[in-house]
Design an enzyme around this catalytic site. Structure first.
Site, short mmCIF file in Angstrom:
data_model
loop_
_atom_site.label_atom_id
_atom_site.label_comp_id
_atom_site.label_asym_id
_atom_site.label_seq_id
_atom_site.Cartn_x
_atom_site.Cartn_y
_atom_site.Cartn_z
N GLU A 1 11.61 16.31 14.44
CA GLU A 1 12.03 16.00 13.07
C GLU A 1 11.28 16.95 12.14
O GLU A 1 10.08 16.82 11.97
CB GLU A 1 11.64 14.55 12.76
N CYS B 1 14.26 10.13 5.99
CA CYS B 1 14.36 9.68 7.38
C CYS B 1 15.78 9.83 7.89
O CYS B 1 16.01 10.25 9.02
CB CYS B 1 13.88 8.24 7.51
N GLU C 1 10.10 1.01 10.49
CA GLU C 1 11.18 1.95 10.17
C GLU C 1 10.56 3.33 10.31
O GLU C 1 9.71 3.72 9.50
CB GLU C 1 11.67 1.74 8.74
N LYS D 1 0.85 -1.20 0.00
CA LYS D 1 0.00 0.00 0.00
C LYS D 1 0.88 1.24 0.00
O LYS D 1 1.50 1.58 1.00
CB LYS D 1 -0.88 0.02 1.26
#
Ligand code: NAD
Length: 477
Positions: A380, A283, A249, A176
């Site tokens: 972040e 990331c 992750e 997905k």
């Protein structure tokens, strides 16, 4: 008009070897550089989701016992298809994701490299005893149907980090993509229709409710998720009801430590790329740059020079360095963060322009030594904005870098490589680089420490998350 609309609706889901179009209202996909609707994609219904999971479950029965050589061939075939259609896929990727075409091409090639590596990977069973009384083997048996959930920053490569190891080990997959970037994966599904046996790989698209339905589905035996830490927690919660194994992750807030002997002539460009590549939407991007006080001003000058010269624009222009932010919500988050830094009185070494639209463009911003507890240091940002932070000694900077909920990556820069390496080992993260950053490889297990993840992807370690060990202990007499 008819042609145009047919073009917009040309994407279908691959389910059980068939291409299934929308049955309800489709989802619009925008080009972040122009804000134009470039396609409408299926919003999978509950029946279509069931059908995909049922197909994967049925296909698993034969795929798991298929000769390994055949599975390797299929995974290699996926890599070959990526290369054969590289230009088309890269162009589509740039149009939906925004990244410069040059880097979209690299993403497609890297996805193919992952296929090659996993196709060749050895994970044979082990015989640990064979004597007069016993023969004992450890086998690595597949788990079943893998739900692969992918974010919008690297829609193809992060999908292949899951699909390639899952398929080679004998699992089947329902993938997905993010609702913001489903097109390249849907098109790849169409290309792979005749390469992968029916049901072995299914590609579904949908809105916000599809992810939770997928992770809680009783037909799923493994969840491989890449995305934000916040969503990762929800995925784990949903998996807990059936104890479905998860690989997560998640987010990161990588620190770079620039030691006083670093080679200032060469590192400004490298650190610029580490911070701003993919417009900071990585990331493993460097999100905090700690510079020794002796070289802070000189480094800052060179770093700002590089960042100020970056060309921001539509990724289709070959000379663009940074494309737009991928979607409106993320764009608004980044713009707000810049405003917040300003209203908190933080100093900018470079304040990036935010041009009037259309397009979610934000030029690079660099902050001058903001406090350690400011949002720009703690959170972040996932956009083209980075703080430079002064430090005095190594113990102090290591403690500051490690003072983060995240532990994904990090880097240390210095001419004395042994010293830099010894500092690198003290960073609490899954990967640390010396005099480079963001290098990933199919052979490197990427295992986020702390809130950056559970388990790992890639390498033999990552591959092992797609199998269960099974001991077969035979008493001979
Ligand atoms: P996100 O968490 O919003 O979405 C990721 C995927 O999860 C999408 O496909 C989304 O549709 C789906 N999803 C959303 N809610 C869900 C739910 N409740 N259950 C199941 N699935 C759900 O992340 P994003 O904004 O697309 O991506 C950015 C984030 O991803 C950043 O935090 C970044 O650091 C992280 N990321 C991590 C890695 C890594 O390898 N560690 C790599 C890339 C991105």
């Amino acid at each position: 008009v008819a042609d145009m609309s047919e073009g917009l609706d040309r994407f279908a889901m691959l389910i059980d070897g068939q291409l299934l179009p929308s049955v309800g209202a489709p989802l619009k996909v925008l080009n972040p550089a122009t804000e134009e609707v470039i396609a409408r994609v299926p919003d999978a219904t509950d029946e279509q989701l069931d059908k995909a999971i049922d197909a994967a479950g049925r296909a698993f029965a034969t795929w798991r016992t298929a000769p390994i050589a055949g599975r390797r061939r299929v995974v290699r075939g996926i890599g070959r298809s990526l290369r054969e259609h590289a230009e088309e896929l890269a162009t589509l990727l740039t149009s939906e994701q925004g990244k410069p075409l040059r880097t979209a091409r690299l993403e497609i090639e890297s996805a193919a490299v992952w296929c090659d590596w996993f196709a060749d990977c050895e994970f044979s069973e082990e015989e640990i005893r064979d004597d007069d009384t016993h023969r004992v083997r450890i086998r690595h048996v597949p788990l079943g149907t893998v739900a692969a959930i992918v974010p919008w920053n690297f829609p193809v490569s992060l999908a292949m980090w899951k699909i390639a190891p899952a398929l080679v080990t004998g699992n089947t997959v329902v993938v997905k993509p993010s609702p913001f970037t489903p097109l390249t994966m849907l098109r790849l599904g169409e290309i792979l229709k005749d390469i992968v046996p029916p049901g072995v790989l299914n590609v579904i698209s949908g809105g916000d409710s599809l992810g939770p339905k997928l992770t809680s589905h009783p037909g799923v035996q493994k969840i491989a998720f890449t995305g934000s830490t916040q969503t990762g927690k929800k995925v784990m919660e949903s998996a807990s009801s059936r104890l479905t194994p998860v690989t997560l992750e998640l987010g990161g807030n990588d620190g770079a430590i620039i030691l006083p002997d670093a080679d200032l002539d060469s590192i400004a460009d490298a650190i610029f790329a580490a911070c701003f590549r993919n417009s900071g939407q990585v990331c493993l991007a460097t999100k905090r740059v700690y510079v020794h006080e002796d070289i802070y001003d000189e480094f800052a000058k060179r770093f700002v020079e590089v960042a100020a010269n970056a060309k921001v624009g539509n990724g289709m222009d070959e000379d663009v360095t940074l494309g737009p932010i991928q979607n409106r919500a993320q764009y608004e988050k980044v713009v707000q963060l810049i405003e917040q830094c300003e209203s908190a009185g933080l100093e900018f070494l470079l304040k990036g322009d935010v041009p009037q639209g259309p397009g979610y463009f934000v030029h690079p911003s660099i902050l001058d030594n903001p406090p350690d507890d400011s949002a720009i240091v703690v959170d972040e940002p996932f956009g083209p904005i980075v703080p430079l932070l002064r430090f005095r000694d190594i113990d102090e900077v290591v403690a500051r870098v490690n003072n983060s909920e995240y532990g994904l990556g990090g880097s240390v820069w210095g001419r004395d490589v042994d010293l830099a390496e010894s500092v690198a080992e003290r960073i609490d993260s899954g990967v640390v680089w010396v005099n480079e950053a963001q290098r990933v490889s199919p052979s490197f297990p990427l295992a986020g420490h702390k809130a950056s993840g559970i388990g790992s992807e890639n390498g033999m370690e990552g591959l092992s998350h797609y199998t269960h060990p099974q001991v077969v202990s035979v008493r001979k007499s």
